[in-house]
Design a protein around this motif. Structure first.
Motif, PDB file in Angstrom:
ATOM      1  N   GLY A  48       0.793  -1.231   0.000  1.00  0.00           N
ATOM      2  CA  GLY A  48       0.000   0.000   0.000  1.00  0.00           C
ATOM      3  C   GLY A  48       0.819   1.272   0.000  1.00  0.00           C
ATOM      4  O   GLY A  48       0.256   2.367  -0.062  1.00  0.00           O
ATOM      5  N   VAL A  49       2.132   1.152   0.084  1.00  0.00           N
ATOM      6  CA  VAL A  49       3.000   2.337   0.107  1.00  0.00           C
ATOM      7  C   VAL A  49       4.051   2.197  -0.983  1.00  0.00           C
ATOM      8  O   VAL A  49       5.024   1.448  -0.842  1.00  0.00           O
ATOM      9  N   GLY A  50       3.831   2.903  -2.082  1.00  0.00           N
ATOM     10  CA  GLY A  50       4.779   2.919  -3.193  1.00  0.00           C
ATOM     11  C   GLY A  50       5.412   4.287  -3.329  1.00  0.00           C
ATOM     12  O   GLY A  50       5.410   5.100  -2.401  1.00  0.00           O
ATOM     13  N   GLY A  51       5.930   4.572  -4.532  1.00  0.00           N
ATOM     14  CA  GLY A  51       6.624   5.836  -4.754  1.00  0.00           C
ATOM     15  C   GLY A  51       5.753   7.050  -4.520  1.00  0.00           C
ATOM     16  O   GLY A  51       6.236   8.077  -4.012  1.00  0.00           O
ATOM     17  N   ARG A  52       4.481   6.976  -4.885  1.00  0.00           N
ATOM     18  CA  ARG A  52       3.572   8.111  -4.680  1.00  0.00           C
ATOM     19  C   ARG A  52       3.438   8.440  -3.200  1.00  0.00           C
ATOM     20  O   ARG A  52       3.578   9.603  -2.789  1.00  0.00           O
ATOM     21  N   GLU A  53       3.196   7.415  -2.388  1.00  0.00           N
ATOM     22  CA  GLU A  53       2.990   7.638  -0.953  1.00  0.00           C
ATOM     23  C   GLU A  53       4.275   8.102  -0.267  1.00  0.00           C
ATOM     24  O   GLU A  53       4.245   8.987   0.598  1.00  0.00           O
ATOM     25  N   ILE A  54       5.412   7.503  -0.662  1.00  0.00           N
ATOM     26  CA  ILE A  54       6.693   7.930  -0.096  1.00  0.00           C
ATOM     27  C   ILE A  54       6.929   9.410  -0.422  1.00  0.00           C
ATOM     28  O   ILE A  54       7.408  10.185   0.414  1.00  0.00           O
ATOM     29  N   GLY A  55       6.589   9.814  -1.638  1.00  0.00           N
ATOM     30  CA  GLY A  55       6.745  11.219  -2.029  1.00  0.00           C
ATOM     31  C   GLY A  55       5.918  12.147  -1.170  1.00  0.00           C
ATOM     32  O   GLY A  55       6.410  13.174  -0.675  1.00  0.00           O
ATOM     33  N   PHE A  56       4.647  11.806  -0.980  1.00  0.00           N
ATOM     34  CA  PHE A  56       3.774  12.646  -0.144  1.00  0.00           C
ATOM     35  C   PHE A  56       4.308  12.718   1.291  1.00  0.00           C
ATOM     36  O   PHE A  56       4.326  13.788   1.905  1.00  0.00           O
ATOM     37  N   MET A  57       4.757  11.578   1.813  1.00  0.00           N
ATOM     38  CA  MET A  57       5.246  11.547   3.196  1.00  0.00           C
ATOM     39  C   MET A  57       6.554  12.321   3.344  1.00  0.00           C
ATOM     40  O   MET A  57       6.747  13.054   4.320  1.00  0.00           O
ATOM     41  N   PHE A  58       7.456  12.163   2.359  1.00  0.00           N
ATOM     42  CA  PHE A  58       8.733  12.874   2.434  1.00  0.00           C
ATOM     43  C   PHE A  58       8.502  14.387   2.372  1.00  0.00           C
ATOM     44  O   PHE A  58       9.114  15.162   3.113  1.00  0.00           O
ATOM     45  N   GLY A  59       7.605  14.812   1.465  1.00  0.00           N
ATOM     46  CA  GLY A  59       7.299  16.242   1.358  1.00  0.00           C
ATOM     47  C   GLY A  59       6.733  16.787   2.657  1.00  0.00           C
ATOM     48  O   GLY A  59       7.089  17.904   3.093  1.00  0.00           O
ATOM     49  N   ALA A  60       5.860  16.015   3.292  1.00  0.00           N
ATOM     50  CA  ALA A  60       5.293  16.455   4.576  1.00  0.00           C
ATOM     51  C   ALA A  60       6.373  16.538   5.642  1.00  0.00           C
ATOM     52  O   ALA A  60       6.434  17.517   6.411  1.00  0.00           O
TER      53      ALA A  60
END
Length: 451
Positions: A156-168
């Motif tokens: 459930g956690v791919g590149g899109r989710e990692i990107g959102f989390m890193f930005g936050a």
């Protein structure tokens, strides 16, 4: 483990490790390690929090978020974040416990941890996933950092989710640091990271084949479960090395190639596109070349195979399925998923290994066979610390060496601590468990965590 009656997955993972330690000569040679086992089985810290976010209809939603920081004796806590409705503390403790010893087997300086939330990304818009990830990181950011705890992706956690989390994280903490792995290549990610678990699994099994005297991958029939990141890249690497891949699956059922047919790289790429859209395998138009079996895992439907690679989720090979694989001539089983086989299935494989010697099934546990993913996460951490990027060839070569060392460390440790009859294959599950445990236990003793 009677203190954890409501944590069946964690209890299973603990018992699997403890039983192999008990059945070896480790505690006879070093009885003080019983104390280490008691200490290492309790997490250093468990963080649980609520995640409040807003859906597209402007309704408030709430989920449970977790981070299990299990052991940091070898380095910062390291392990994935899982977003799935089944996520609970038992599953995350099991995954975090496995992660301790898996990370130890890579030879890199990483402790063990795991986290996530009972949020289901399926059916959610990009905006909803972004709002959830920002809310999740708002709390998690208080407890992680490049030298403290470095999460990665998981189900459930791919590149899109990692990107959102890193930005936050970057906005909340005002830091650009290697706090997550699996990042985009333009902002600190590593080449080969998406492929690493699947590739590493195939590299590991290559050493099993060679040691067994079974040659290389050419002409081997391979059953793979799952259709996510691990299964996709394992399938592509198997095909590249000359094997025939005969199955992939998801929670709805399995696709099986019949006769001399195999799943093609084009099939895998099309399925990867489907999975990015969070769609089921049933939406793949294979034009009748493959057989769809509703509600089933592939193991009893693939016919004769040489190699089985469970690469979906935990407990996906039962005792009956293990017996079916053995009867169908399968001789190599290696887990691309964490705890992919039930304990009863492992018992079937291990009994066959002991009884059949030269024609035995050889089983490799996930903490060894699938450690390639976290190994390249560790390499990503190293690149981030040095502000460097390594080439594809450099990372792939390091991955191959790590998987080779992991295989031989498990092999040699089994020979040292587990009684093996002449002509009998060493137990990779016992050897890997003992090797990872001893490395962590010794570091804990050196640092005063037990005495």
């Amino acid at each position: 483990m009677s203190n954890y009656p409501s944590e069946p997955e964690f209890e299973q993972a603990y018992n699997e490790l403890a039983s192999t330690l008990e059945n070896s000569s480790l505690f006879q040679q070093k009885p003080e390690y019983r104390t280490a086992l008691k200490v290492v089985s309790i997490p250093e810290r468990v963080i649980q929090f609520r995640v409040i976010w807003e859906d597209d209809a402007r309704n408030l939603q709430v989920n449970r978020g977790y981070r299990v920081q299990f052991n940091s004796a070898l380095g910062p806590y390291k392990g994935g974040l899982r977003l799935h409705p089944t996520v609970n503390l038992s599953i995350l403790k099991f995954l975090g416990f496995e992660q301790i010893f898996k990370n130890a087997l890579t030879g890199l300086n990483m402790g063990g941890g795991k986290g996530g939330a009972d949020f289901d990304p399926k059916g959610k818009s990009d905006a909803e996933i972004r709002r959830f990830c920002v809310a999740f990181m708002r709390e998690l950011s208080k407890h992680i950092g490049a030298d403290t705890d470095v999460p990665a992706g998981d189900i459930g956690v791919g590149g899109r989710e990692i990107g959102f989390m890193f930005g936050a994280y970057r906005k909340i903490r005002n830091k650009f640091e290697g706090v997550l792995t699996g990042k985009g290549l333009a902002w600190g990610g590593s080449l080969i990271r998406p492929e690493a678990t699947g590739y590493g699994l195939v590299y590991y099994v290559g050493h099993m084949l060679e040691h067994y005297g079974a040659g290389d991958w050419k002409g081997k029939r391979v059953a793979i479960s799952g259709s996510g990141n691990v299964a996709q890249y394992a399938a592509l690497k198997c095909i590249d090395l000359g094997a025939t891949v005969v199955s992939l699956s998801d929670s709805k059922g399995c696709l099986v190639a019949e006769g001399d047919n195999g799943i093609t790289p084009e099939d895998v790429k099309a399925i990867a596109d489907i999975k990015v859209k969070r769609q089921a395998l049933t939406s793949y138009d294979h034009q009748g070349r493959l057989k769809w079996i509703e509600g089933a895992r592939p193991w009893l439907h693939v016919g004769k195979v040489d190699i089985a690679l469970p690469s979906a989720t935990q407990n996906e090979v039962s005792k009956e399925e293990a017996e079916g694989l053995v009867a169908a001539g399968c001789r190599f089983v290696a887990e691309g998923s964490n705890m992919g086989c039930t304990q009863e299935a492992i018992d079937v494989f291990e009994a066959h290994r002991k009884e059949n010697k030269g024609d035995a099934v050889w089983y490799a546990p996930g903490k060894a066979a699938n450690c390639g993913g976290v190994a390249v996460s560790g390499l990503e951490m190293a690149q981030n610390s040095q502000r460097l990027s390594w080439t594809t060839e450099e990372v792939d070569e390091k991955l191959k060496n790590i998987m080779k060392d992991c295989f031989f460390e498990g092999l040699e440790t089994a020979k040292k601590y587990v009684e093996t009859a002449e002509g009998e294959l060493p137990s990779l599950v016992a050897g890997s468990n003992i090797a990872g445990f001893v490395k962590v236990a010794q570091a804990m003793q050196d640092q005063g965590d037990w005495w």
